[in-house]
Design a protein around this motif. Structure first.
Motif, PDB file in Angstrom:
ATOM      1  N   SER A   1      40.474  48.563  38.947  1.00 40.52           N
ATOM      2  CA  SER A   1      40.707  47.218  39.456  1.00 40.52           C
ATOM      3  C   SER A   1      39.449  46.625  40.068  1.00 40.52           C
ATOM      4  O   SER A   1      39.238  45.404  40.016  1.00 40.52           O
ATOM      5  CB  SER A   1      41.833  47.250  40.498  1.00 40.52           C
ATOM      6  OG  SER A   1      43.041  47.679  39.911  1.00 40.52           O
TER       7      SER A   1
ATOM      8  N   TYR B   1      44.650  44.997  38.285  1.00 37.56           N
ATOM      9  CA  TYR B   1      45.507  44.852  39.454  1.00 37.56           C
ATOM     10  C   TYR B   1      46.974  44.683  39.048  1.00 37.56           C
ATOM     11  O   TYR B   1      47.882  45.069  39.789  1.00 37.56           O
ATOM     12  CB  TYR B   1      45.069  43.673  40.313  1.00 37.56           C
ATOM     13  CG  TYR B   1      43.955  44.020  41.280  1.00 37.56           C
ATOM     14  CD1 TYR B   1      44.161  44.943  42.314  1.00 37.56           C
ATOM     15  CD2 TYR B   1      42.697  43.431  41.160  1.00 37.56           C
ATOM     16  CE1 TYR B   1      43.140  45.259  43.193  1.00 37.56           C
ATOM     17  CE2 TYR B   1      41.666  43.744  42.042  1.00 37.56           C
ATOM     18  CZ  TYR B   1      41.899  44.674  43.055  1.00 37.56           C
ATOM     19  OH  TYR B   1      40.876  45.001  43.928  1.00 37.56           O
TER      20      TYR B   1
ATOM     21  N   TYR C   1      43.734  41.001  46.589  1.00 32.15           N
ATOM     22  CA  TYR C   1      43.846  40.339  45.292  1.00 32.15           C
ATOM     23  C   TYR C   1      45.013  39.356  45.295  1.00 32.15           C
ATOM     24  O   TYR C   1      44.882  38.204  44.851  1.00 32.15           O
ATOM     25  CB  TYR C   1      44.031  41.389  44.196  1.00 32.15           C
ATOM     26  CG  TYR C   1      44.444  40.809  42.868  1.00 32.15           C
ATOM     27  CD1 TYR C   1      43.513  40.175  42.036  1.00 32.15           C
ATOM     28  CD2 TYR C   1      45.764  40.879  42.430  1.00 32.15           C
ATOM     29  CE1 TYR C   1      43.890  39.630  40.817  1.00 32.15           C
ATOM     30  CE2 TYR C   1      46.148  40.350  41.214  1.00 32.15           C
ATOM     31  CZ  TYR C   1      45.214  39.725  40.408  1.00 32.15           C
ATOM     32  OH  TYR C   1      45.594  39.190  39.198  1.00 32.15           O
TER      33      TYR C   1
ATOM     34  N   THR D   1      39.696  42.793  37.296  1.00 32.82           N
ATOM     35  CA  THR D   1      40.853  42.374  38.081  1.00 32.82           C
ATOM     36  C   THR D   1      42.158  42.401  37.277  1.00 32.82           C
ATOM     37  O   THR D   1      43.236  42.409  37.871  1.00 32.82           O
ATOM     38  CB  THR D   1      40.645  40.954  38.641  1.00 32.82           C
ATOM     39  OG1 THR D   1      40.388  40.035  37.567  1.00 32.82           O
ATOM     40  CG2 THR D   1      39.485  40.932  39.622  1.00 32.82           C
TER      41      THR D   1
END
Length: 271
Positions: free
Chosen positions: A26, A33, A86, A30
């Motif tokens: 991650s 995630y 996030y 991203t």
């Protein structure tokens, strides 16, 4: 020989490996995630699964199992902190979609609100609120209570403030990275909530004693047994200065306890 111990141990090691690897992935991409979010959802369900609970009852005293539980908890703490950052950015940019972990947390809060009589007259200190303070925001929205959220991770505060403003709750919920003892309005709190993934709770409770009104409710989230995969257990914050009045929820991944002081001197607030 009973092979169930090793099947249990293997499932725990597999969870630990996947959470750690997804955490690393991650940080590089991203998109991972989303997978990490699903894995955290899986972990929150794992601790309340009846089959896993039976395995814990059988093997929870085994040293290998207990050590692996601690390793997973530390992996989960780091993963959840990064995931919340996030998720907070997603709220700020308008791309947030709730996972089942956060949805189930919102459902659980309804019971907490009723159990501890939180309402629009409450002023609640939330310790360890994180970058996406969903608990605090949900309580504020559902009760009209005023909230003060604190967290020692300085990166979380700007994110939490922006996400809260985006959700229209900035007038109700404020933030600080000060210690409890540095808050100027400690006497005004009606409730104190210490998050489940906050470490060193006994030190925090001792600090809270000296800062709040003696009639304020101090509520600690925790998880014993298999739930300690996802939470710090209650045996880590025992003290002769207080006792725990536990409110357990077998269908949820954490429980809560109300702190009751064991002497009038402590209850009077040693300031």
């Amino acid at each position: 020989m009973d092979k169930s111990k090793y099947e249990f141990l293997l499932s725990l090691k597999s969870l630990d490996f996947q959470i750690k690897e997804l955490g690393k992935m991650s940080e590089q991409d991203t998109y991972c995630y989303e997978i990490l979010r699903n894995k955290i959802d899986e972990l929150s369900m794992y601790v309340i699964n009846p089959r896993n609970q039976k395995l814990w009852q059988k093997w929870g005293g085994d040293q290998e199992i207990r050590e692996q539980i601690k390793l997973i908890r530390e992996s989960a703490v780091k993963a959840i902190c990064n995931l919340e950052k996030y998720e907070s950015n997603e709220v700020i940019t308008g791309g947030y979609e709730s996972s089942s972990y956060f949805s189930s947390l919102s459902e659980q809060l309804e019971e907490e609100i009723d159990t501890y009589c939180m309402n629009n007259q409450s002023y609640i200190l939330f310790i360890g609120s994180g970058a996406l303070p969903l608990s605090a925001l949900t309580i504020a929205k559902n009760t009209g209570a005023k909230m003060m959220c604190i967290d020692i991770d300085e990166e979380t505060i700007p994110l939490a403030k922006q996400a809260t403003a985006k959700l229209g709750l900035a007038a109700q919920v404020s933030f600080s990275n000060n210690r409890v003892s540095q808050l100027i309005d400690g006497d005004q709190f009606t409730h104190v909530i210490i998050a489940s993934l906050v470490y060193d709770k006994d030190r925090l409770i001792n600090e809270v004693i000296h800062c709040i009104h003696p009639e304020a409710q101090v509520i600690v989230r925790y998880g014993d047994g298999l739930k300690s995969l996802f939470n710090y257990p209650s045996d880590e914050f025992t003290s002769p200065l207080w006792k725990l009045v536990k409110h357990e929820n077998k269908g949820f991944f954490y429980d809560t306890a109300l702190i009751q002081w064991t002497s009038k001197e402590v209850a009077g607030g040693i300031r």
